[in-house]
Design a protein around this motif. Sequence first.
Motif, mmCIF file in Angstrom:
data_model
loop_
_atom_site.group_PDB
_atom_site.id
_atom_site.type_symbol
_atom_site.label_atom_id
_atom_site.label_comp_id
_atom_site.label_asym_id
_atom_site.label_seq_id
_atom_site.Cartn_x
_atom_site.Cartn_y
_atom_site.Cartn_z
ATOM 1 N N ILE A 44 0.839 -1.198 0.000
ATOM 2 C CA ILE A 44 0.000 0.000 0.000
ATOM 3 C C ILE A 44 0.878 1.254 0.000
ATOM 4 C CG2 ILE A 44 -1.679 1.349 1.329
ATOM 5 C CD1 ILE A 44 -2.969 -1.065 0.103
ATOM 6 N N GLU A 45 1.862 1.283 0.903
ATOM 7 C CA GLU A 45 2.748 2.451 0.992
ATOM 8 C C GLU A 45 3.478 2.691 -0.316
ATOM 9 O OE1 GLU A 45 5.159 1.452 4.397
ATOM 10 O OE2 GLU A 45 4.062 2.900 5.643
ATOM 11 N N ALA A 46 3.990 1.612 -0.904
ATOM 12 C CA ALA A 46 4.716 1.762 -2.164
ATOM 13 C C ALA A 46 3.797 2.265 -3.269
ATOM 14 C CB ALA A 46 5.343 0.424 -2.557
ATOM 15 N N GLY A 47 2.541 1.776 -3.261
ATOM 16 C CA GLY A 47 1.586 2.255 -4.262
ATOM 17 C C GLY A 47 1.330 3.744 -4.150
ATOM 18 N N ILE A 48 1.205 4.232 -2.914
ATOM 19 C CA ILE A 48 0.981 5.672 -2.695
ATOM 20 C C ILE A 48 2.210 6.468 -3.095
ATOM 21 C CG2 ILE A 48 0.564 7.419 -0.926
ATOM 22 C CD1 ILE A 48 -1.033 5.257 0.605
ATOM 23 N N GLU A 49 3.389 5.982 -2.680
ATOM 24 C CA GLU A 49 4.629 6.712 -2.958
ATOM 25 C C GLU A 49 4.925 6.812 -4.440
ATOM 26 O OE1 GLU A 49 6.376 4.896 1.217
ATOM 27 O OE2 GLU A 49 7.253 4.282 -0.700
ATOM 28 N N ASN A 50 4.501 5.809 -5.213
ATOM 29 C CA ASN A 50 4.795 5.782 -6.645
ATOM 30 C C ASN A 50 3.666 6.335 -7.496
ATOM 31 O OD1 ASN A 50 7.500 4.219 -7.170
ATOM 32 N ND2 ASN A 50 6.499 3.137 -5.493
ATOM 33 N N SER A 51 2.651 6.913 -6.876
ATOM 34 C CA SER A 51 1.516 7.480 -7.608
ATOM 35 C C SER A 51 1.633 8.993 -7.710
ATOM 36 C CB SER A 51 0.200 7.121 -6.896
ATOM 37 O OG SER A 51 0.015 5.726 -6.866
ATOM 38 N N ASN A 52 1.242 9.518 -8.867
ATOM 39 C CA ASN A 52 1.249 10.968 -9.052
ATOM 40 C C ASN A 52 0.104 11.635 -8.314
ATOM 41 O OD1 ASN A 52 3.477 10.851 -10.762
ATOM 42 N ND2 ASN A 52 2.224 10.601 -12.596
ATOM 43 N N ASN A 53 -1.022 10.956 -8.185
ATOM 44 C CA ASN A 53 -2.222 11.537 -7.584
ATOM 45 C C ASN A 53 -2.846 10.554 -6.608
ATOM 46 O OD1 ASN A 53 -2.713 14.069 -9.478
ATOM 47 N ND2 ASN A 53 -2.234 12.349 -10.821
ATOM 48 N N PHE A 54 -3.412 11.081 -5.540
ATOM 49 C CA PHE A 54 -4.071 10.250 -4.529
ATOM 50 C C PHE A 54 -5.548 10.650 -4.477
ATOM 51 C CE2 PHE A 54 -4.011 7.693 -0.647
ATOM 52 C CZ PHE A 54 -5.102 8.178 0.052
ATOM 53 N N ILE A 55 -6.406 9.745 -4.941
ATOM 54 C CA ILE A 55 -7.848 9.999 -4.926
ATOM 55 C C ILE A 55 -8.446 9.364 -3.681
ATOM 56 C CG2 ILE A 55 -10.044 9.448 -6.050
ATOM 57 C CD1 ILE A 55 -8.674 9.701 -8.717
ATOM 58 N N PHE A 56 -9.189 10.174 -2.930
ATOM 59 C CA PHE A 56 -9.885 9.662 -1.750
ATOM 60 C C PHE A 56 -11.386 9.710 -2.028
ATOM 61 C CE2 PHE A 56 -9.599 8.636 2.781
ATOM 62 C CZ PHE A 56 -10.914 8.778 3.173
ATOM 63 N N VAL A 57 -12.022 8.533 -2.034
ATOM 64 C CA VAL A 57 -13.462 8.442 -2.294
ATOM 65 C C VAL A 57 -14.189 8.688 -0.978
ATOM 66 C CG1 VAL A 57 -15.329 6.976 -3.109
ATOM 67 C CG2 VAL A 57 -13.054 6.808 -4.159
ATOM 68 N N ILE A 58 -14.833 9.839 -0.865
ATOM 69 C CA ILE A 58 -15.466 10.241 0.385
ATOM 70 C C ILE A 58 -16.856 9.608 0.508
ATOM 71 C CG2 ILE A 58 -16.312 12.191 1.742
ATOM 72 C CD1 ILE A 58 -14.254 13.936 0.368
ATOM 73 N N SER A 59 -17.048 8.930 1.608
ATOM 74 C CA SER A 59 -18.347 8.356 1.963
ATOM 75 C C SER A 59 -18.353 8.186 3.470
ATOM 76 C CB SER A 59 -18.550 7.006 1.270
ATOM 77 O OG SER A 59 -17.701 6.024 1.825
ATOM 78 N N PRO A 60 -19.494 7.985 4.084
ATOM 79 C CA PRO A 60 -19.508 7.745 5.536
ATOM 80 C C PRO A 60 -18.624 6.569 5.943
ATOM 81 C CG PRO A 60 -21.731 8.182 4.748
ATOM 82 C CD PRO A 60 -20.865 8.057 3.529
ATOM 83 N N ASP A 61 -18.548 5.562 5.078
ATOM 84 C CA ASP A 61 -17.749 4.385 5.409
ATOM 85 C C ASP A 61 -16.253 4.662 5.300
ATOM 86 O OD1 ASP A 61 -20.298 2.646 3.713
ATOM 87 O OD2 ASP A 61 -19.941 2.570 5.873
ATOM 88 N N SER A 62 -15.839 5.399 4.283
ATOM 89 C CA SER A 62 -14.406 5.663 4.132
ATOM 90 C C SER A 62 -13.894 6.584 5.236
ATOM 91 C CB SER A 62 -14.106 6.283 2.767
ATOM 92 O OG SER A 62 -14.681 7.566 2.638
ATOM 93 N N LEU A 63 -14.752 7.503 5.730
ATOM 94 C CA LEU A 63 -14.315 8.423 6.779
ATOM 95 C C LEU A 63 -14.156 7.725 8.126
ATOM 96 C CD1 LEU A 63 -16.311 11.699 6.011
ATOM 97 C CD2 LEU A 63 -13.942 11.142 5.466
ATOM 98 N N THR A 64 -14.742 6.564 8.288
ATOM 99 C CA THR A 64 -14.593 5.805 9.536
ATOM 100 C C THR A 64 -13.670 4.603 9.371
ATOM 101 O OG1 THR A 64 -16.592 4.518 9.018
ATOM 102 C CG2 THR A 64 -16.858 6.501 10.387
ATOM 103 N N SER A 65 -13.085 4.458 8.168
ATOM 104 C CA SER A 65 -12.204 3.329 7.902
ATOM 105 C C SER A 65 -10.797 3.623 8.405
ATOM 106 C CB SER A 65 -12.159 3.033 6.398
ATOM 107 O OG SER A 65 -11.080 2.183 6.086
ATOM 108 N N LYS A 66 -10.273 2.752 9.247
ATOM 109 C CA LYS A 66 -8.915 2.919 9.765
ATOM 110 C C LYS A 66 -7.891 2.835 8.643
ATOM 111 C CE LYS A 66 -5.574 0.948 13.016
ATOM 112 N NZ LYS A 66 -5.313 -0.127 13.997
ATOM 113 N N VAL A 67 -8.105 1.889 7.695
ATOM 114 C CA VAL A 67 -7.165 1.730 6.585
ATOM 115 C C VAL A 67 -7.155 2.974 5.712
ATOM 116 C CG1 VAL A 67 -6.655 0.418 4.494
ATOM 117 C CG2 VAL A 67 -7.314 -0.779 6.582
ATOM 118 N N CYS A 68 -8.330 3.513 5.409
ATOM 119 C CA CYS A 68 -8.403 4.729 4.588
ATOM 120 C C CYS A 68 -7.691 5.887 5.276
ATOM 121 C CB CYS A 68 -9.855 5.099 4.306
ATOM 122 S SG CYS A 68 -10.686 3.994 3.141
#
Length: 964
Positions: free
Chosen positions: A51-75
Amino acid sequence: MPTSLIEVFISYSRKNKDFVKTLADAFEQVEKTVWIDWEGIPHGSEWWAEIEAGIENSNNFIFVISPDSLTSKVCAEELAHAVKHNKRLIPILYQEVGHTEILPALAKIDWIFFREVDDFKHAFVELLKTIDTDLESVKIHTRLTRRAIEWQQNKYDASYLLRGNDLRSAQQWLTHINPKSPKPTSLQTQYIVKSAQTESKNQRFQLITAAVGLFIAVVLGIVAHYQWLVADEQENIAKQERNLSILNNIEAFAHLSSAQLATDNRLDALLSATKSARLLISKSDWFATNGKLRKHFLNLHEIVPKVLREAIYGAQELNRLEWHDDKVQTLVFTPDGKKLVSGSSDTTVKIWQRDGKLLHTLYHKSSVYGVSVSHDSRLIVSAGRDHTIKLWDIDGNFLSEFEIPGVKIRDVNISRDGQFIAAACDDSIVRVWKISGEELWLLRGHEGAVQTVKFSPDSKMVASGGNDRVVKLWNINTGKLLSTLEGHHDRILTVDFHPNKPILISGSADNTVKFWHFYDMQALLRPYNSLLAHKNWIYDVEFSADGDMFATASANGTIKLWSADGTLLEEFDKPGVRMTDVSFSNDGELLSSAGGDNTIRIYALKALVAVKRLEGHTSGLKDLDYSPGGKIIASTATDGTIRLWNAYDYRLIATIKTKGNVRDVDFALTDKGYMLMAASYNNSVQFWLLGGSYKQPEKILNQHEGRLLSIAVHPNNKIFATTHSNKIQLWTMDGQKIKLLEGHTEGINTLVYSHDGKYLASGGADDIVIIWDEQGNRLHTLKGHYSWINNISFSPDNNLIATASSDKTIGLWRTSDGELVDMLKGHEDWVWDVNFYPDPKDTLLVSGGADNTVRVWDYQQNKLLITLKGHKGWVRAVSFSPNGKEIASGGADQRLIIWETESVRKRFSTDMHIQMTESLQVSCRLLKDYLTNNNKLSDIEKKVCQGLEKLQTLPLALDKLHVK
């Protein structure tokens, strides 16, 4: 792990998987590479590394906002990693969410709407436009992130540095970044700087001087045009370009200093700031007649003094001794404080002056694991892997040797009376000799290798610890075992006696420090206190000469300084470096540490602000409050607890397990005594009686409707107010509703009564503050902020209101008419909390923010006095104690920090208003030993403070620019 550059990383809740598949298909149609975790990777350390490597090697980070993603520890962890690396964040709204508790990283960026009611194709076109904006700069950011991390992971190996065109491209990018592009990280900045520094040394660049006292230490190469440094080869470079290069170098040193401070590299930060200030003063006359560069110069005049002050205030590490060629295993100050003795895996013992000058090098045939110095500072004993114990005088002359064939010696100690030597041996035996070399005792009883040995201050006992997880106390006169102390769960690596109390302390590979009492040479068999002191093995623990403090060294790269009762005072971090030993100077002014990076570090203890760090919460703090008499501090966090601390000795009094996580607390005086009232996320008010059992609340008031984020008790203790989403509910203390106040259009975050009870102030997500009278009538609406109001404070005379806002400012308003008096600007992110000094005659104000800082202001002069950096996460709550003697701050790093106000006051009162030349004199005094005796610095760097007396002060140079 992904190694190629990726255009988009998508963070989402698995409950929104169908939508994300649609989004991924759309990206595939336009040939955009996307990294998505479809749960194909098993969870664990390898999964998170992917996961970390995927974020580090990405040009853009898209966060899909929903009630579930805002309470997700992984997100949340994915977002935190993206923020850490300054990735371009693109929030897209898939499902509606409330405004409360949205992370600042998402809240302050425009969202792209992908709700069911929105046109997907239109939204996707907008998304593509965002992704393609300033694309080249974003790609460079990602590429540099990957390479800088690779450099860091390979222990800063020079072969991973940038060179040639790669370096030039990085320099150009760093100095011409679009404001809307991702900002460079501290690691990226240091990576580019180190690359340029190394290349400049390899090419043997020479400096030229153009005015008296001109000096610049090392070519940073952050600037695009640095060729002016080459002496004879570049004489045809235009003066304008050369001057611009100088200004860019000044700015580069300043930015580097800030980056080094952010990563706790404080000694280098001080040196970089000193270089920046020295060059700025040296070259100020160059710009007196240059109108084109004047604006740039004046901007640096604002930046550089601030950076220099922060580096001076942050100065902890004063010297580095880097002559060892392998891991430094052990070290000790001589009892007279004049010298330092170290032992290393490079087979040497080195004797140093206190200022870091190397005096003598002594040799073993293998690694040296232990050194000790006699109490009269005349005799050195050393031992190690070569099966020998050697005695030397303080001048390095060899005296004698004891040999134990086939046995490795892990530690050695000389008794205080100078009569005995004890050794911890791998064959499970503690050996004791007379100083003459006569073997006195073979102390048998351990069931594994003995790791540590220490004589008691009266020389009557010796303590030993080892792989069998126990501490043993032995009588030196009889050789008999006195006590076996059990309690550790892994091998014991270190022990020490308190210098004047019957206390023994032990450190272990179980990451704990344990305290033991002993009387008449008999110890209590169970520890009376235990600290989970580090996150990895504790290699050493040592009391200061007066016993008021002790220090611990850990394998996780940290040195911690504690008060004798176990309150954390200070922490020195060197990530990735195993810290093996610590030693105090006899006067308590210096602390030395031995490291696995072949380095000895010297820290100045007297220069530190007096702080206490209270640890216990297991998640980020949300609020703190002092009881009315100032005897108790209450702190609350999202770990479902309120913790009560004694405000005098900082002991944890009680841990209250609340019904739901608590957002805000306040105190009230009832007929039963003082009550702690807590506003919980489950929309209830909980009443806890101070001094009670804390097993159950005295009362729970369920609000049911509306979001309860704040509570405020009226000074008369008869009524209180709570937030009710965008309304305010007034209550009697027995839970009867009085009145509902309406006026806000969005959720209310904070409520506070004035000290005289005449006013109630509220602020929230509609960016306004409303002042109400006692009866709940609306008096004034304060408009001036352009983002959320997070907290409010009344001045002690109730004439002013201070507001902490997500627009990074603090507003000051008159209570009587609601007029804006001033705006305090200085925080670099959301301001979470603000509090006035309790004495109306004083004009201090304290604030805490999402930039991880506590800031102290003179609000009357609109002047930032000092920035306190001690937290490693957002500072959510700040408060002066009722008597003003302390500042308490609570952060997302799970810590409650107590700062002594007088100590803080001394730092800005003596240094804040001095001219830059005087600041340079301060920094050069701090750097003196390092510049004089460090063998890793270049000759140029060592001369940065020479000729300082010849330089004119900066204000004189500004006069020539006719600055008003």
